[in-house]
Design a protein around this motif. Sequence first.
Motif, PDB file in Angstrom:
ATOM      1  N   SER A 270      61.663  25.336  11.534  1.00 49.11           N
ATOM      2  CA  SER A 270      62.214  24.957  10.242  1.00 49.11           C
ATOM      3  C   SER A 270      63.415  24.038  10.447  1.00 49.11           C
ATOM      4  O   SER A 270      64.025  24.006  11.525  1.00 49.11           O
ATOM      5  CB  SER A 270      62.642  26.202   9.466  1.00 49.11           C
ATOM      6  N   SER A 271      63.760  23.317   9.406  1.00 49.34           N
ATOM      7  CA  SER A 271      64.933  22.446   9.497  1.00 49.34           C
ATOM      8  C   SER A 271      66.193  23.267   9.710  1.00 49.34           C
ATOM      9  O   SER A 271      67.113  22.856  10.430  1.00 49.34           O
ATOM     10  CB  SER A 271      65.060  21.607   8.226  1.00 49.34           C
ATOM     11  N   LEU A 277      69.957  25.343  16.189  1.00 48.35           N
ATOM     12  CA  LEU A 277      69.899  25.038  17.615  1.00 48.35           C
ATOM     13  C   LEU A 277      70.850  23.904  17.987  1.00 48.35           C
ATOM     14  O   LEU A 277      71.491  23.930  19.039  1.00 48.35           O
ATOM     15  CB  LEU A 277      68.468  24.680  18.019  1.00 48.35           C
ATOM     16  N   ILE A 278      70.953  22.906  17.120  1.00 49.05           N
ATOM     17  CA  ILE A 278      71.882  21.809  17.384  1.00 49.05           C
ATOM     18  C   ILE A 278      73.312  22.325  17.419  1.00 49.05           C
ATOM     19  O   ILE A 278      74.117  21.942  18.288  1.00 49.05           O
ATOM     20  CB  ILE A 278      71.717  20.694  16.329  1.00 49.05           C
ATOM     21  N   ASP A 279      73.642  23.237  16.508  1.00 50.56           N
ATOM     22  CA  ASP A 279      74.977  23.848  16.522  1.00 50.56           C
ATOM     23  C   ASP A 279      75.202  24.650  17.801  1.00 50.56           C
ATOM     24  O   ASP A 279      76.287  24.606  18.394  1.00 50.56           O
ATOM     25  CB  ASP A 279      75.155  24.764  15.302  1.00 50.56           C
ATOM     26  N   LEU A 280      74.167  25.369  18.240  1.00 57.47           N
ATOM     27  CA  LEU A 280      74.284  26.150  19.468  1.00 57.47           C
ATOM     28  C   LEU A 280      74.486  25.257  20.678  1.00 57.47           C
ATOM     29  O   LEU A 280      75.280  25.551  21.570  1.00 57.47           O
ATOM     30  CB  LEU A 280      73.026  27.012  19.663  1.00 57.47           C
ATOM     31  N   ILE A 281      73.754  24.152  20.721  1.00 56.60           N
ATOM     32  CA  ILE A 281      73.899  23.216  21.829  1.00 56.60           C
ATOM     33  C   ILE A 281      75.321  22.685  21.898  1.00 56.60           C
ATOM     34  O   ILE A 281      75.911  22.563  22.977  1.00 56.60           O
ATOM     35  CB  ILE A 281      72.887  22.052  21.683  1.00 56.60           C
ATOM     36  N   ALA A 297      55.609  18.562  22.363  1.00 54.57           N
ATOM     37  CA  ALA A 297      56.881  18.098  22.919  1.00 54.57           C
ATOM     38  C   ALA A 297      57.798  17.492  21.862  1.00 54.57           C
ATOM     39  O   ALA A 297      58.981  17.258  22.138  1.00 54.57           O
ATOM     40  CB  ALA A 297      56.612  17.060  24.008  1.00 54.57           C
ATOM     41  N   ALA A 298      57.293  17.253  20.649  1.00 56.07           N
ATOM     42  CA  ALA A 298      58.045  16.484  19.653  1.00 56.07           C
ATOM     43  C   ALA A 298      59.366  17.153  19.273  1.00 56.07           C
ATOM     44  O   ALA A 298      60.391  16.477  19.115  1.00 56.07           O
ATOM     45  CB  ALA A 298      57.185  16.270  18.409  1.00 56.07           C
ATOM     46  N   VAL A 299      59.358  18.483  19.115  1.00 60.46           N
ATOM     47  CA  VAL A 299      60.575  19.174  18.690  1.00 60.46           C
ATOM     48  C   VAL A 299      61.653  19.069  19.761  1.00 60.46           C
ATOM     49  O   VAL A 299      62.822  18.793  19.462  1.00 60.46           O
ATOM     50  CB  VAL A 299      60.268  20.648  18.365  1.00 60.46           C
ATOM     51  N   ILE A 300      61.267  19.284  21.015  1.00 60.99           N
ATOM     52  CA  ILE A 300      62.234  19.176  22.108  1.00 60.99           C
ATOM     53  C   ILE A 300      62.742  17.741  22.229  1.00 60.99           C
ATOM     54  O   ILE A 300      63.939  17.500  22.450  1.00 60.99           O
ATOM     55  CB  ILE A 300      61.607  19.646  23.428  1.00 60.99           C
TER      56      ILE A 300
END
Length: 381
Positions: A270-271, A277-281, A297-300
């Motif tokens: 989901s968005s 995940l971006i916040d976690l990174i 592979a698109a999501v990664i």
Amino acid sequence: MSLRFSPLLVGVSALLAIPAAMAADRVQVVTSFSILADMVENVGGDHVDVTALVGPDGDSHVYTPRPGDARALAEADLVVFNGLLFEGWMDRLLDSSEYEGELITASDGIDKLDYHPHEHSHGHEHDHGHDHAHSHDHDHGHDHGHEHEHEHDHEHGHDHAHEHAHEHTHVHGEFDPHAWQDMEQARVYIANIRDGLIAVDEENADDYRANADQYLEEMAALDGEIRELISDVPPSTSVITGHDSFGYFSHAYGVRFLAPVGLSTEAEASSARMAELIDLINAENVKALFHENMTNAAVIDQLSEETGLEIAGTLYADALSAEGEASTYLGMMRHNAELLHAALAEPGHGEHAHEHSHEHSHDHDHEHEHEHEHEHEHSHD
């Protein structure tokens, strides 16, 4: 005019017939996916012909059985599948094939991990010693009863609600099914496969036991190599993969795994999950992104583009590679450990980071469980 055959030609014909006769005498084994097929081949050796329904680089989560699969099961002497709802399509396939032979659930008797979406990685390191303190015999008894229940359902008809759930969504249940990612749990898989082969081919029982013992020795050696490699990776390190398939690896060896989706690749990220995940990174010690050989592979790739984080390579989770080192189970596990080490290791870290008491406790339990399993197998045999 009479036909006369050369003795040489008759001899050649007889020799050509031998492999066909040997093949006919082999145990016909069907496994649900490629990792189990490789395990069966190692234990069965020359006595088995193995067919994997989901082949190398295939995704068992989204697999749709073909008509030929039911025929393969109907003609099999032994069927081996993972269990723990990993193959959501397996019950229906067994029913449609009317298979009545030996059925082995490879995960029967493992120390199961509870699954909590997007949370399982947090607790592995902390709970590691505690989990291994539980009685293996207790877990085995619980699973053994569960499998009798499964066999009862197979013979007398499955629960309608269970079938209904599988028809409309892929349900994994409360446990993580990817237990082969911990080589200590994979030892249970090998024992179950060995016992299944003996059940259908007692004449070659000694060979199955010998092959299994040899394979278990190779697994134990590789397990030590993996622990040494991962000891160079700081425990606080996190990585992101395609789906939640490395919970057992994390629990056994360390390294925190995060994923855009849950246990099944059927789900789409989901968005909100992507933003999380971006916040976690950005906020945590996420060091690398990894593709998986059987997921999109698109999501990664998107996460890499939006964060600038490197994609460090391809890990193998639910399927072997069609060729190369990861085309066997042991090769796959070695490849994953070496790739993680190459991407995440900090030189000299292993000398200090893994001296915690729970690690020592695990090593002790690890040796004790091997001795207990060895004694149990010999008494059982």
